[in-house]
Design an enzyme around this catalytic site. Structure first.
Site, PDB file in Angstrom:
ATOM      1  N   ASP A  56      50.080  48.892  41.242  1.00  0.00           N
ATOM      2  CA  ASP A  56      48.768  47.983  40.739  1.00  0.00           C
ATOM      3  C   ASP A  56      48.768  48.904  39.259  1.00  0.00           C
ATOM      4  O   ASP A  56      48.536  50.151  39.195  1.00  0.00           O
ATOM      5  CB  ASP A  56      47.915  48.441  41.637  1.00  0.00           C
ATOM      6  CG  ASP A  56      46.518  48.020  41.158  1.00  0.00           C
ATOM      7  OD1 ASP A  56      46.237  47.595  40.072  1.00  0.00           O
ATOM      8  OD2 ASP A  56      45.711  47.686  42.215  1.00  0.00           O
ATOM      9  N   TYR A 149      34.275  39.621  31.082  1.00  0.00           N
ATOM     10  CA  TYR A 149      36.006  39.029  31.116  1.00  0.00           C
ATOM     11  C   TYR A 149      36.056  39.094  29.368  1.00  0.00           C
ATOM     12  O   TYR A 149      37.247  39.479  28.888  1.00  0.00           O
ATOM     13  CB  TYR A 149      35.989  37.552  31.672  1.00  0.00           C
ATOM     14  CG  TYR A 149      37.484  37.283  31.459  1.00  0.00           C
ATOM     15  CD1 TYR A 149      38.520  37.756  31.927  1.00  0.00           C
ATOM     16  CD2 TYR A 149      37.708  36.145  30.489  1.00  0.00           C
ATOM     17  CE1 TYR A 149      39.801  37.447  31.607  1.00  0.00           C
ATOM     18  CE2 TYR A 149      39.009  35.601  30.316  1.00  0.00           C
ATOM     19  CZ  TYR A 149      40.138  36.239  30.937  1.00  0.00           C
ATOM     20  OH  TYR A 149      41.360  35.797  30.439  1.00  0.00           O
ATOM     21  N   THR A 184      47.258  28.006  36.495  1.00  0.00           N
ATOM     22  CA  THR A 184      47.954  29.166  37.123  1.00  0.00           C
ATOM     23  C   THR A 184      46.920  29.518  38.341  1.00  0.00           C
ATOM     24  O   THR A 184      46.002  28.774  38.481  1.00  0.00           O
ATOM     25  CB  THR A 184      48.128  30.314  36.370  1.00  0.00           C
ATOM     26  OG1 THR A 184      46.671  30.907  35.867  1.00  0.00           O
ATOM     27  CG2 THR A 184      49.219  30.124  35.108  1.00  0.00           C
TER      28      THR A 184
END
Length: 250
Positions: A56, A149, A184
């Site tokens: 990760d 974001y 996606t």
């Protein structure tokens, strides 16, 4: 002469997986991601010499120990594709979940830094290399409910420019790929597994596919030694900005 080596993060799906498939024609690959089963499946389908690193990108120590564990003949990485990234939620800033904020900043910004830190010193020592940071149109614009974001991807844009300046004297190329709407698992993650809501993001127009971005990365990497593509915005024809999409009526 052996083939060059490319390391790709976030290779378990979407743009990362497509990039691995495209680059497998000309590179030895180090494919990285959290989901080892997916990495193993991808590796079995690649027609190139490859290694798996399952970690990760948020885990700083594991990033460093994983990359350090590579055999000596795999440590001279020519291309780094920083693709791992995510979006969580689409909330107004006052309604945002701090855990979502942490996930986006930790993966999109700090994860990119950790992986880059593990690889850049080798590129500097060899005076060659190419770093491709997969960012987003969200790193160039801000849109309603995109707050954190967009902030994380603006950070990627700033880091890319900073890397380019700092690494200029060492002959290392640094590129930002900034896709618009790509179909996606991205929206499925953003909407926390709500596949119905995620599918609506891509309805009534033709979005980019992961292969479109992967082939663009291949193009960037294949430029002559004296040519560097610095920043490349790639949009579906139906998209003009983060918020303007030509959706056809049903």
């Amino acid at each position: 002469m052996s083939q060059p080596i490319a390391l790709i993060t976030g290779a378990t799906s979407g743009i990362g997986e497509a990039t691995a498939r495209v680059l497998s024609k000309n590179y030895r690959l180090i494919i990285c991601g959290r989901r080892k089963d997916r990495l193993e499946k991808l590796q079995s389908e690649l027609a190139c010499d490859s290694k798996i690193l399952s970690f990760d990108v948020r885990d700083k120590e594991t990033v460093f120990t994983s990359i350090e564990s590579l055999p000596a003949d795999w440590k001279e990485i020519d291309v780094l594709v920083n693709n791992a990234g995510n979006a969580h939620g689409l909330d107004l800033i006052q309604d945002g979940n701090p855990d979502d904020w942490d996930a986006m900043m930790d993966i999109n910004v700090k994860g990119l830094l950790y992986v880059s830190k593990a690889i850049i010193p080798g590129m500097v020592a060899r005076k060659k290399g190419h770093i491709v940071n997969v960012s987003s149109i969200a790193g160039l614009e801000v849109y309603t409910r995109g707050n954190v974001y967009c902030a994380s991807k603006h950070a990627v844009d700033a880091l890319t420019k900073g890397m380019r300046m700092d690494l200029n004297e060492h002959g290392i190329k640094v590129t930002s790929i900034d896709p618009g709407l790509v179909e996606t698992e991205f929206s499925e993650v953003r909407f926390k597994g709500d596949t119905e809501k995620a599918s609506k993001v891509y309805q009534n127009y033709t979005p980019l596919k992961a292969i479109d971005v992967a082939e663009t990365i291949e193009f960037v990497l294949n430029r002559p030694a004296h040519v560097m593509i610095g920043d490349l915005l790639i949009l579906p024809t139906d998209q003009a900005s983060s918020t303007i999409v030509n959706k056809k009526s049903q």
